[in-house]
Design an enzyme around this catalytic site. Structure first.
Site, PDB file in Angstrom:
ATOM      1  N   GLU A  32      10.835  14.292  -1.864  1.00  0.00           N
ATOM      2  CA  GLU A  32      10.124  13.027  -2.038  1.00  0.00           C
ATOM      3  C   GLU A  32       8.818  13.265  -2.775  1.00  0.00           C
ATOM      4  O   GLU A  32       8.085  14.208  -2.486  1.00  0.00           O
ATOM      5  CB  GLU A  32       9.848  12.391  -0.673  1.00  0.00           C
ATOM      6  CG  GLU A  32       9.092  11.058  -0.783  1.00  0.00           C
ATOM      7  CD  GLU A  32       8.819  10.440   0.567  1.00  0.00           C
ATOM      8  OE1 GLU A  32       9.805  10.010   1.207  1.00  0.00           O
ATOM      9  OE2 GLU A  32       7.637  10.403   0.986  1.00  0.00           O
ATOM     10  N   THR A  63       8.008   7.219  -3.778  1.00  0.00           N
ATOM     11  CA  THR A  63       7.533   6.268  -2.772  1.00  0.00           C
ATOM     12  C   THR A  63       6.966   5.000  -3.408  1.00  0.00           C
ATOM     13  O   THR A  63       6.762   4.909  -4.622  1.00  0.00           O
ATOM     14  CB  THR A  63       6.466   6.905  -1.876  1.00  0.00           C
ATOM     15  OG1 THR A  63       5.333   7.258  -2.685  1.00  0.00           O
ATOM     16  CG2 THR A  63       7.003   8.141  -1.179  1.00  0.00           C
ATOM     17  N   TYR A  64       6.690   4.056  -2.525  1.00  0.00           N
ATOM     18  CA  TYR A  64       6.250   2.708  -2.896  1.00  0.00           C
ATOM     19  C   TYR A  64       5.037   2.410  -2.052  1.00  0.00           C
ATOM     20  O   TYR A  64       5.107   2.496  -0.819  1.00  0.00           O
ATOM     21  CB  TYR A  64       7.402   1.771  -2.537  1.00  0.00           C
ATOM     22  CG  TYR A  64       7.436   0.415  -3.180  1.00  0.00           C
ATOM     23  CD1 TYR A  64       7.793   0.279  -4.509  1.00  0.00           C
ATOM     24  CD2 TYR A  64       7.193  -0.735  -2.433  1.00  0.00           C
ATOM     25  CE1 TYR A  64       7.902  -0.976  -5.085  1.00  0.00           C
ATOM     26  CE2 TYR A  64       7.289  -1.997  -2.994  1.00  0.00           C
ATOM     27  CZ  TYR A  64       7.651  -2.112  -4.327  1.00  0.00           C
ATOM     28  OH  TYR A  64       7.765  -3.358  -4.884  1.00  0.00           O
ATOM     29  N   ALA A  66       1.854   0.756   0.051  1.00  0.00           N
ATOM     30  CA  ALA A  66       1.775  -0.340   1.024  1.00  0.00           C
ATOM     31  C   ALA A  66       1.567  -1.660   0.306  1.00  0.00           C
ATOM     32  O   ALA A  66       0.713  -1.789  -0.573  1.00  0.00           O
ATOM     33  CB  ALA A  66       0.636  -0.078   2.007  1.00  0.00           C
ATOM     34  N   ARG A 122      11.227  -1.293   5.573  1.00  0.00           N
ATOM     35  CA  ARG A 122      10.461  -2.496   5.883  1.00  0.00           C
ATOM     36  C   ARG A 122       9.129  -2.451   5.153  1.00  0.00           C
ATOM     37  O   ARG A 122       8.680  -3.423   4.557  1.00  0.00           O
ATOM     38  CB  ARG A 122      10.227  -2.610   7.399  1.00  0.00           C
ATOM     39  CG  ARG A 122       9.597  -3.938   7.819  1.00  0.00           C
ATOM     40  CD  ARG A 122       8.880  -3.834   9.144  1.00  0.00           C
ATOM     41  NE  ARG A 122       7.658  -3.036   9.061  1.00  0.00           N
ATOM     42  CZ  ARG A 122       6.841  -2.828  10.081  1.00  0.00           C
ATOM     43  NH1 ARG A 122       7.137  -3.318  11.268  1.00  0.00           N
ATOM     44  NH2 ARG A 122       5.739  -2.104   9.917  1.00  0.00           N
ATOM     45  N   GLY A 123       8.463  -1.297   5.238  1.00  0.00           N
ATOM     46  CA  GLY A 123       7.188  -1.112   4.558  1.00  0.00           C
ATOM     47  C   GLY A 123       5.997  -1.330   5.464  1.00  0.00           C
ATOM     48  O   GLY A 123       6.094  -1.955   6.518  1.00  0.00           O
ATOM     49  N   ALA A 169       7.889  -0.372  17.446  1.00  0.00           N
ATOM     50  CA  ALA A 169       9.084  -0.652  18.248  1.00  0.00           C
ATOM     51  C   ALA A 169       8.714  -0.972  19.689  1.00  0.00           C
ATOM     52  O   ALA A 169       7.786  -0.392  20.257  1.00  0.00           O
ATOM     53  CB  ALA A 169      10.029   0.536  18.205  1.00  0.00           C
ATOM     54  N   LYS A 182      20.600  -1.241  10.524  1.00  0.00           N
ATOM     55  CA  LYS A 182      20.435  -0.849   9.120  1.00  0.00           C
ATOM     56  C   LYS A 182      21.684  -0.141   8.593  1.00  0.00           C
ATOM     57  O   LYS A 182      22.122  -0.388   7.461  1.00  0.00           O
ATOM     58  CB  LYS A 182      19.198   0.046   8.965  1.00  0.00           C
ATOM     59  CG  LYS A 182      17.881  -0.699   9.197  1.00  0.00           C
ATOM     60  CD  LYS A 182      16.661   0.148   8.868  1.00  0.00           C
ATOM     61  CE  LYS A 182      16.340   1.161   9.923  1.00  0.00           C
ATOM     62  NZ  LYS A 182      15.034   1.828   9.692  1.00  0.00           N
ATOM     63  N   ARG A 289       3.560  18.588  -4.415  1.00  0.00           N
ATOM     64  CA  ARG A 289       3.326  20.016  -4.575  1.00  0.00           C
ATOM     65  C   ARG A 289       4.654  20.742  -4.374  1.00  0.00           C
ATOM     66  O   ARG A 289       5.402  20.433  -3.450  1.00  0.00           O
ATOM     67  CB  ARG A 289       2.297  20.527  -3.541  1.00  0.00           C
ATOM     68  CG  ARG A 289       0.938  19.859  -3.621  1.00  0.00           C
ATOM     69  CD  ARG A 289       0.256  20.157  -4.933  1.00  0.00           C
ATOM     70  NE  ARG A 289      -0.022  21.556  -5.089  1.00  0.00           N
ATOM     71  CZ  ARG A 289      -1.230  22.084  -5.039  1.00  0.00           C
ATOM     72  NH1 ARG A 289      -2.269  21.316  -4.806  1.00  0.00           N
ATOM     73  NH2 ARG A 289      -1.406  23.381  -5.222  1.00  0.00           N
TER      74      ARG A 289
END
Length: 310
Positions: A32, A63-64, A66, A122-123, A169, A182, A289
């Site tokens: 990632e 990644t995306y 927030a 979900r984010g 949760a 999911k 890295r």
């Protein structure tokens, strides 16, 4: 001391080969990255991709931010990976701050660019500490997002799993039920949040199988390059940081070489124990890295393949 009172100790038997010698190399890995915010970070990112690509990863994900704050950079980075390397690229996509039509527009753009793998999440809310609020015309959760994406295109979809329970949760059971929703909605696999004890993963896997979840669950591996930074991240995602880890990193703030050595040792040991328990897939959170992830993959028996270099 006379001869009769002297007890001879047996010579301990050690293998001449180190723990990681002659690993079969049958593990599969993925990595990632986060999208670059500057030219310097972009250069570091591409150096990392170039270093790790020859290991033949199953995929790499980007990644995306927030609230979708890095949408354009994520898209550009994923497209470049798909265009300039032989690595299957996956784009993170979240529910936060976007309507269903806006998410569909992004998904269509990925499909047209040849991206076939989405990490559907979900984010996190844009403001740290605030609670997630669905967009009025958006998806309420990751399960809905998965179903929506599958209705658009036949994407391969990865989702998140939390061995130590998602912070939002209501309970561990509620969190497991959410993971099953999911998977049932069409997700291909789950990738766990990082953890530091192998038993954490194995207990979670047993519970997931007992809940009827048969999909692949990849352990997420975080090499600890910056202990204070990882400790902050762990607090946000409900990951326990063992006391012994803090003691090992104590006093090394100004010793980057020693930190690197200890981080590699600890992460390699975690991966070796997971491997001994039958795990053959690992997902590394690289933080852009390459050094530690590459070293650990090498210890697991993976070797560079010239034909897949970036």
């Amino acid at each position: 001391m006379n001869a009769q009172s002297c007890t001879l100790l047996e010579t301990p038997v050690f293998s001449d080969a180190p723990l990681y010698a002659d690993m079969s190399g049958d593990a599969e890995v993925s990595f990632e990255f986060f999208p670059p915010r500057s030219e310097k970070v972009e250069e570091q990112l591409w150096q990392s991709i170039t270093t790790l690509a020859p290991l033949g990863p199953r995929f790499v994900s980007v990644t995306y931010g927030a609230g979708g704050t890095t949408r354009e950079r994520t898209h550009a980075t994923v497209e470049r990976i798909a265009r300039e390397t032989a690595i299957p690229a996956a784009a993170h996509l979240t529910c936060v701050g976007a309507s269903k039509s806006e998410i569909a527009e992004v998904a269509h753009a990925y499909w047209e660019a040849g991206i076939r793998h989405i990490v559907a999440l979900r984010g996190d809310p844009p403001q740290q500490g605030s609670r997630f609020e669905p967009h009025p015309q958006g998806y309420a959760n990751a399960a809905e997002l998965v179903a929506g994406l599958k209705a658009l295109h036949d994407f391969e979809i990865s989702v998140a799993a939390y061995p130590e329970v998602h912070p939002d949760a209501l309970s561990a059971q509620a969190d497991m039920d959410n993971l099953k929703r999911k998977i049932d909605a069409g997700a291909t696999r789950a990738i766990t949040q990082f953890f530091f004890a192998p038993d954490t993963y194995f207990r979670f896997l047993d519970k997931a199988r007992a809940a009827g979840i048969e999909a692949d669950i990849l352990p997420g591996i975080m090499p600890v390059t910056n202990f204070s930074g990882v400790k902050k991240m762990a607090a946000l995602c409900n990951t326990e940081v063992p006391g012994w880890m803090e003691r090992l990193f104590e006093g090394l703030d100004d010793q980057p070489g020693a930190r690197q050595l200890i981080a590699a040792t600890l992460t390699a040991e975690l991966c070796r124990k997971l491997y001994a328990g039958g795990v053959r897939g690992f997902h590394f959170y690289t933080l852009n890295r390459a050094e530690l992830s590459y070293a650990i993959c090498h210890l697991l028996g993976l070797r560079a393949r010239k034909e897949v270099q970036a």
